[in-house]
Design a protein around this motif. Structure first.
Motif, PDB file in Angstrom:
ATOM      1  N   UNK A 182      91.585  34.418  59.782  1.00 50.46           N
ATOM      2  CA  UNK A 182      90.340  34.586  59.767  1.00 50.46           C
ATOM      3  C   UNK A 182      89.938  35.608  60.824  1.00 50.46           C
ATOM      4  N   UNK A 183      89.007  36.374  60.580  1.00 53.15           N
ATOM      5  CA  UNK A 183      88.562  37.678  61.442  1.00 53.15           C
ATOM      6  C   UNK A 183      87.645  36.878  62.308  1.00 53.15           C
ATOM      7  N   UNK A 184      88.059  36.419  63.500  1.00 56.81           N
ATOM      8  CA  UNK A 184      87.446  35.885  64.772  1.00 56.81           C
ATOM      9  C   UNK A 184      87.993  36.312  66.150  1.00 56.81           C
ATOM     10  N   UNK A 185      87.598  36.094  67.106  1.00 54.20           N
ATOM     11  CA  UNK A 185      87.774  36.521  68.518  1.00 54.20           C
ATOM     12  C   UNK A 185      88.176  35.042  69.046  1.00 54.20           C
ATOM     13  N   UNK A 186      89.090  34.564  69.571  1.00 56.83           N
ATOM     14  CA  UNK A 186      90.692  35.041  69.005  1.00 56.83           C
ATOM     15  C   UNK A 186      90.758  34.839  67.543  1.00 56.83           C
ATOM     16  N   UNK A 187      91.903  35.399  66.849  1.00 57.39           N
ATOM     17  CA  UNK A 187      92.164  35.182  65.581  1.00 57.39           C
ATOM     18  C   UNK A 187      92.743  33.740  65.398  1.00 57.39           C
ATOM     19  N   UNK A 188      92.084  33.310  64.251  1.00 58.21           N
ATOM     20  CA  UNK A 188      92.664  32.080  63.859  1.00 58.21           C
ATOM     21  C   UNK A 188      93.310  32.000  62.459  1.00 58.21           C
ATOM     22  N   UNK A 189      94.200  31.252  62.245  1.00 59.60           N
ATOM     23  CA  UNK A 189      94.958  31.004  61.105  1.00 59.60           C
ATOM     24  C   UNK A 189      95.095  29.784  60.820  1.00 59.60           C
ATOM     25  N   UNK A 190      94.913  29.297  59.731  1.00 58.96           N
ATOM     26  CA  UNK A 190      95.047  28.024  59.077  1.00 58.96           C
ATOM     27  C   UNK A 190      96.120  28.196  58.067  1.00 58.96           C
ATOM     28  N   UNK A 191      96.933  27.223  58.658  1.00 60.46           N
ATOM     29  CA  UNK A 191      98.342  27.106  57.876  1.00 60.46           C
ATOM     30  C   UNK A 191      98.437  25.678  57.185  1.00 60.46           C
ATOM     31  N   UNK A 192      98.768  25.605  55.955  1.00 62.11           N
ATOM     32  CA  UNK A 192      99.013  24.454  55.094  1.00 62.11           C
ATOM     33  C   UNK A 192     100.535  24.632  54.894  1.00 62.11           C
ATOM     34  N   UNK A 193     101.127  23.509  55.642  1.00 62.67           N
ATOM     35  CA  UNK A 193     102.771  23.347  55.006  1.00 62.67           C
ATOM     36  C   UNK A 193     102.899  22.067  53.891  1.00 62.67           C
ATOM     37  N   UNK A 194     103.362  22.795  52.948  1.00 64.94           N
ATOM     38  CA  UNK A 194     103.574  21.918  51.834  1.00 64.94           C
ATOM     39  C   UNK A 194     105.201  21.880  51.339  1.00 64.94           C
ATOM     40  N   UNK A 195     105.388  20.827  50.701  1.00 62.05           N
ATOM     41  CA  UNK A 195     106.855  20.670  50.161  1.00 62.05           C
ATOM     42  C   UNK A 195     106.726  21.483  49.027  1.00 62.05           C
ATOM     43  N   UNK A 196     107.754  22.198  48.714  1.00 58.93           N
ATOM     44  CA  UNK A 196     107.856  23.387  47.529  1.00 58.93           C
ATOM     45  C   UNK A 196     108.013  22.478  46.265  1.00 58.93           C
ATOM     46  N   UNK A 197     107.034  23.256  45.425  1.00 56.83           N
ATOM     47  CA  UNK A 197     106.676  22.660  44.082  1.00 56.83           C
ATOM     48  C   UNK A 197     107.973  22.667  43.283  1.00 56.83           C
TER      49      UNK A 197
END
Length: 162
Positions: free
Chosen positions: A75-90
């Protein structure tokens, strides 16, 4: 509570880098390729795809790294935010499902067994299969997740927010 056979978790992080710096750091440290490129030896930290403000990567750490896929949105924000989804490999989801269905089919196709005996064997097999899923898959996913998140935190100077 829903039954979740395979891990899938989302976390939000903040970074002191700007979104363009994050993308640049990821590109410099990622071997561009499909997530099945784990057979390639690389000195880069990750394997996967980096797009503008999105990424889908796995850690290049040997052995267990391929079990956890990191899908991120920057995300372009201050501070920069990152949403991370952790998934089991397909791929491993499909392998587990095919193994489970295949062995279950063998139990029911086997001749010279009474239907009640086949059902008992199927139930015992299901208990063993879900125990394997819970212990082995969860352990491999957690190890892969720990290695990958640690590498991302160090590279991008991430701090977990949520």
């Amino acid at each position: 509570m829903a039954l979740n056979l395979f891990p899938n978790e989302t976390s939000i992080f903040e970074s002191e880098y700007t979104s363009s710096e994050i993308v640049q750091h990821l590109k410099e440290n990622t071997l561009e390729g499909t997530l099945s490129s784990t057979a390639h030896k690389t000195n880069k930290m990750f394997i996967g795809e980096i797009e503008t403000y999105r990424f889908k990567i796995i850690s290049s750490y040997p052995k267990t790294a391929m079990f956890c896929v990191f899908e991120g949105k920057i995300e372009e924000s201050i501070p920069t935010q990152i949403t991370i989804t952790k998934k089991f490999h397909m791929t491993f989801k499909w392998l587990f499902a095919l193994w489970f269905v295949g062995l279950l089919a063998v139990i029911f196709i086997t001749p010279n067994k009474a239907p009640d005996q086949k059902i008992k064997e199927a139930i015992m097999f299901a208990v063993v299969a879900f125990t394997i899923r819970y212990l082995v898959i969860k352990m491999l996913f957690r190890k892969s997740e720990e290695n990958g998140i640690e590498a991302l935190e160090n590279l991008l100077k991430l701090k977990e927010v949520l």
